[in-house]
Design a protein around this motif. Structure first.
Motif, short mmCIF file in Angstrom:
data_model
loop_
_atom_site.label_atom_id
_atom_site.label_comp_id
_atom_site.label_asym_id
_atom_site.label_seq_id
_atom_site.Cartn_x
_atom_site.Cartn_y
_atom_site.Cartn_z
N ARG A 137 0.39 -1.15 -0.15
CA ARG A 137 0.14 0.74 -0.10
C ARG A 137 0.70 1.70 -0.32
NH1 ARG A 137 -3.35 -0.04 5.22
NH2 ARG A 137 -4.41 2.24 3.97
N GLU A 138 2.11 1.10 0.63
CA GLU A 138 2.88 2.47 0.65
C GLU A 138 3.55 2.63 -0.51
OE1 GLU A 138 5.58 1.92 3.81
OE2 GLU A 138 3.78 2.20 5.69
N MET A 139 4.25 1.56 -0.77
CA MET A 139 4.79 1.51 -1.99
C MET A 139 4.04 1.83 -3.69
SD MET A 139 7.07 -1.84 -3.78
CE MET A 139 6.31 -2.41 -4.71
N LEU A 140 2.98 1.68 -4.01
CA LEU A 140 2.03 2.07 -4.87
C LEU A 140 1.07 2.93 -4.34
CD1 LEU A 140 0.70 -1.31 -6.30
CD2 LEU A 140 2.69 -0.06 -6.89
N GLY A 141 0.49 3.46 -3.20
CA GLY A 141 -0.06 4.37 -2.69
C GLY A 141 -1.35 4.01 -2.91
N LEU A 142 -2.32 2.92 -2.21
CA LEU A 142 -3.05 2.62 -2.74
C LEU A 142 -3.92 2.64 -1.27
CD1 LEU A 142 -2.46 -0.81 -4.70
CD2 LEU A 142 -3.62 1.22 -5.94
N SER A 143 -5.56 2.14 -1.41
CA SER A 143 -6.06 2.65 0.15
C SER A 143 -6.04 0.62 -0.05
CB SER A 143 -7.36 2.86 -0.53
OG SER A 143 -8.38 1.85 -1.57
N PRO A 144 -6.52 0.24 1.46
CA PRO A 144 -6.86 -0.91 1.53
C PRO A 144 -7.99 -2.32 0.54
CG PRO A 144 -7.14 0.62 4.13
CD PRO A 144 -7.31 1.80 2.55
N GLY A 145 -8.63 -0.53 0.67
CA GLY A 145 -10.00 -1.24 -0.46
C GLY A 145 -9.35 -1.92 -2.02
N THR A 146 -7.97 -0.75 -2.48
CA THR A 146 -8.34 -0.94 -3.49
C THR A 146 -7.66 -2.02 -4.11
OG1 THR A 146 -8.70 2.03 -4.85
CG2 THR A 146 -7.02 -0.03 -5.75
N LEU A 147 -6.80 -2.14 -2.56
CA LEU A 147 -5.23 -3.20 -2.71
C LEU A 147 -6.73 -5.03 -2.89
CD1 LEU A 147 -2.91 -4.30 -3.00
CD2 LEU A 147 -2.18 -4.23 -0.84
N GLN A 148 -7.70 -4.75 -2.19
CA GLN A 148 -8.58 -5.29 -2.05
C GLN A 148 -8.72 -5.98 -3.27
OE1 GLN A 148 -11.27 -5.25 0.97
NE2 GLN A 148 -12.13 -7.75 0.49
N ASN A 149 -9.02 -5.01 -3.95
CA ASN A 149 -9.75 -5.34 -5.05
C ASN A 149 -9.28 -5.42 -6.19
OD1 ASN A 149 -12.17 -4.23 -4.27
ND2 ASN A 149 -11.96 -1.92 -5.20
N MET A 150 -7.50 -5.81 -5.99
CA MET A 150 -7.03 -6.02 -6.76
C MET A 150 -7.01 -7.49 -6.80
SD MET A 150 -3.94 -2.44 -7.05
CE MET A 150 -3.46 -3.86 -7.99
N ARG A 151 -7.04 -7.89 -5.04
CA ARG A 151 -6.33 -9.27 -5.41
C ARG A 151 -7.71 -9.86 -5.60
NH1 ARG A 151 -4.78 -7.32 0.42
NH2 ARG A 151 -7.72 -8.05 0.78
N VAL A 152 -9.71 -8.83 -5.94
CA VAL A 152 -10.29 -9.94 -5.55
C VAL A 152 -9.99 -10.47 -7.34
CG1 VAL A 152 -12.83 -9.99 -5.86
CG2 VAL A 152 -11.14 -9.30 -3.41
N ASN A 153 -10.22 -9.28 -8.00
CA ASN A 153 -10.19 -9.41 -9.58
C ASN A 153 -8.98 -9.76 -10.02
OD1 ASN A 153 -8.55 -7.35 -10.04
ND2 ASN A 153 -10.04 -5.57 -10.25
#
Length: 94
Positions: A45-61
């Motif tokens: 999240r720190e490296m890419l500047g992502l929110s927890p939800g965005t990272l979760q969506n990237m895992r899910v899809n």
């Protein structure tokens, strides 16, 4: 007391020599930073500047693969680099 006069050429030579010595010191003392193979969620999240939800969506899809061990989720550093390189946009030249 003796007076020495410094010319611009003397200063330029000194500057070149000083920079060369600094480069050698930096290269000698610089540790070779080896990134970790597996990184945790907060690091991604720190490296890419992502929110927890965005990272979760990237895992899910399936955009970003992961490994879950217990309650912790780990990401392969190489997969993140591939994702970043795959999403590069060409520079528009005018």
């Amino acid at each position: 007391m003796t007076v020495e006069i410094l010319t611009r050429e003397d200063l330029a030579a000194f500057k070149a020599e000083l920079f060369q010595e600094l480069r050698e010191l930096i290269n000698f003392n610089a540790p070779t930073i080896q990134p970790k193979k597996w990184i945790k969620t907060y690091e991604v999240r720190e490296m890419l500047g992502l929110s927890p939800g965005t990272l979760q969506n990237m895992r899910v899809n399936g955009t970003l693969s992961f490994t879950r061990i217990g309650g912790l989720i780990y990401y392969d550093y190489d997969d993140i680099l591939k994702l970043m390189e795959g999403n590069q946009k060409p520079v528009k030249r005018s």
